[in-house]
Design a protein around this motif. Sequence first.
Motif, short mmCIF file in Angstrom:
data_model
loop_
_atom_site.label_atom_id
_atom_site.label_comp_id
_atom_site.label_asym_id
_atom_site.label_seq_id
_atom_site.Cartn_x
_atom_site.Cartn_y
_atom_site.Cartn_z
N SER A 107 0.84 -1.19 0.00
CA SER A 107 0.00 0.00 0.00
C SER A 107 0.88 1.24 0.00
O SER A 107 1.99 1.25 0.55
CB SER A 107 -0.94 0.01 1.21
OG SER A 107 -0.21 0.00 2.43
N ILE A 108 0.36 2.28 -0.63
CA ILE A 108 1.05 3.55 -0.70
C ILE A 108 0.03 4.66 -0.49
O ILE A 108 -1.13 4.54 -0.94
CB ILE A 108 1.78 3.71 -2.06
CG1 ILE A 108 2.60 5.00 -2.07
CG2 ILE A 108 0.81 3.65 -3.22
CD1 ILE A 108 3.50 5.11 -3.29
N GLY A 109 0.42 5.68 0.23
CA GLY A 109 -0.52 6.76 0.51
C GLY A 109 0.20 8.10 0.56
O GLY A 109 1.39 8.18 0.87
N ASP A 115 -1.19 20.06 10.22
CA ASP A 115 -0.21 19.71 11.25
C ASP A 115 1.06 19.14 10.65
O ASP A 115 2.17 19.49 11.04
CB ASP A 115 -0.80 18.70 12.23
CG ASP A 115 -1.82 19.34 13.17
OD1 ASP A 115 -1.79 20.57 13.32
OD2 ASP A 115 -2.64 18.59 13.74
N THR A 116 0.90 18.23 9.70
CA THR A 116 2.04 17.48 9.19
C THR A 116 2.59 18.03 7.88
O THR A 116 3.66 17.62 7.45
CB THR A 116 1.64 16.02 8.95
OG1 THR A 116 0.58 15.97 7.98
CG2 THR A 116 1.18 15.37 10.24
N THR A 121 3.15 7.52 2.99
CA THR A 121 3.28 6.22 3.66
C THR A 121 3.49 5.14 2.61
O THR A 121 2.81 5.10 1.58
CB THR A 121 2.02 5.90 4.48
OG1 THR A 121 1.78 6.93 5.42
CG2 THR A 121 2.19 4.58 5.21
N LEU A 122 4.41 4.26 2.90
CA LEU A 122 4.65 3.08 2.08
C LEU A 122 4.67 1.88 3.01
O LEU A 122 5.42 1.86 3.98
CB LEU A 122 5.99 3.20 1.33
CG LEU A 122 6.37 2.04 0.41
CD1 LEU A 122 5.38 1.91 -0.73
CD2 LEU A 122 7.78 2.25 -0.13
N LYS A 141 7.09 5.98 7.03
CA LYS A 141 6.31 7.21 7.10
C LYS A 141 7.23 8.40 6.99
O LYS A 141 8.35 8.40 7.53
CB LYS A 141 5.55 7.29 8.43
CG LYS A 141 4.41 6.32 8.59
CD LYS A 141 3.70 6.57 9.92
CE LYS A 141 2.51 5.64 10.09
NZ LYS A 141 1.82 5.89 11.39
N ALA A 142 6.76 9.43 6.31
CA ALA A 142 7.54 10.64 6.18
C ALA A 142 6.62 11.85 6.13
O ALA A 142 5.62 11.85 5.41
CB ALA A 142 8.41 10.60 4.93
N SER A 143 6.96 12.85 6.93
CA SER A 143 6.26 14.13 6.92
C SER A 143 7.21 15.19 7.44
O SER A 143 8.38 14.89 7.73
CB SER A 143 4.98 14.07 7.77
OG SER A 143 5.30 14.00 9.15
N SER A 144 6.73 16.41 7.60
CA SER A 144 7.60 17.48 8.07
C SER A 144 8.02 17.29 9.52
O SER A 144 9.04 17.83 9.95
CB SER A 144 6.89 18.83 7.92
OG SER A 144 5.72 18.86 8.72
N ILE A 145 7.25 16.51 10.29
CA ILE A 145 7.57 16.33 11.71
C ILE A 145 8.03 14.92 12.05
O ILE A 145 8.60 14.70 13.12
CB ILE A 145 6.35 16.68 12.59
CG1 ILE A 145 5.19 15.74 12.26
CG2 ILE A 145 5.96 18.13 12.44
CD1 ILE A 145 4.03 15.86 13.22
#
Length: 328
Positions: A107-109, A115-116, A121-122, A141-145
């Motif tokens: 799955s990929i999102g 907030d983020t 997401t992989l 998971k990857a985001s700014s925080i």
Amino acid sequence: KLERHELIVDPQGLAASAHLQLDTGQRYRFGATTIKQDVIDENLMRRYLRYQEGQFYDTTSILRTQFALDDSQYFSSIEVQPRERNTDTLTVPVDIQGVANRRNRYSIGAGYGTDTKYRGTLAWDDRLINSHGHRAHLEIKASSITQQLGANYIIPVGDPALERLSVESTYGRTTYGDITATGLVVKPGLTQVLGNWQRVMYVELDRIINRTNFTRSSDFSLIPGISYASIPPGIFGQPVAGRGLYVELSGSHAALGSNSNFVRLFVQDDQRFDLSARWHLLLRGQIGISIVSKFSELPAFERFFAGGDRSVRGFGLNDLSPVNQYGE
């Protein structure tokens, strides 16, 4: 069968009364369950059943078994069907047939949140490592925080729909207010059901490096903990209102090799009240308490932060936090 069924009409009184009398006979019970599948062990399969042979027959138990097996992700299709009633033994036999699901799921999102900011997401799931029902989950998971690599190995125990032995591990970086925490977390835990409660006992092993604009510190913690979560009455196949009550108690001590001595209590409740067919009241509350010998030694990931879309709006995510002696 109907022993009495009549309608008595009173023309003068402009009224009518109906009389029905039924002979329902004795109640049927669950008979033998025949299972046809070659996906998981027979013993594991039968632990998913929401009924036992000899109990009074109830269609709801059939549906709950169907939903529990669907949620297991072991089967691409599963059918739980009652067979023809046995009028001599007053039993209802049950047939279950299952077809294996694909072992691997990817799955990929991607998304965006206030907030983020941008996030992605992989994930990869191995839904059936062996016939004992072991599963594995790997996620990036990857985001700014937050930037994290997480892995989870799950072994079903007891009631496999609700109980399990798991080992979670996470490596990455997360920002809490003005603190950036980077490191590894390993968390083995046992999830069990006690009445209407789901209990999780765990031990968390952390090796974290905390950085601010001016300081850098290293934390090692061995944190035992326990949590209780209320189980909704209709968890399988029925409407569920609210997430219920969740209570978690954890702590550590220098005797365990940790850098700080602390006790942490967290309570959360999420309820929904139906005021009418169209109007509903949603209530959510959280409270957290920490008892620590020296607050500066408390690991950042064990502190309480507030702010964000699901917390105190008007503040950025985790912008509200304890301050030091300088008010910073």
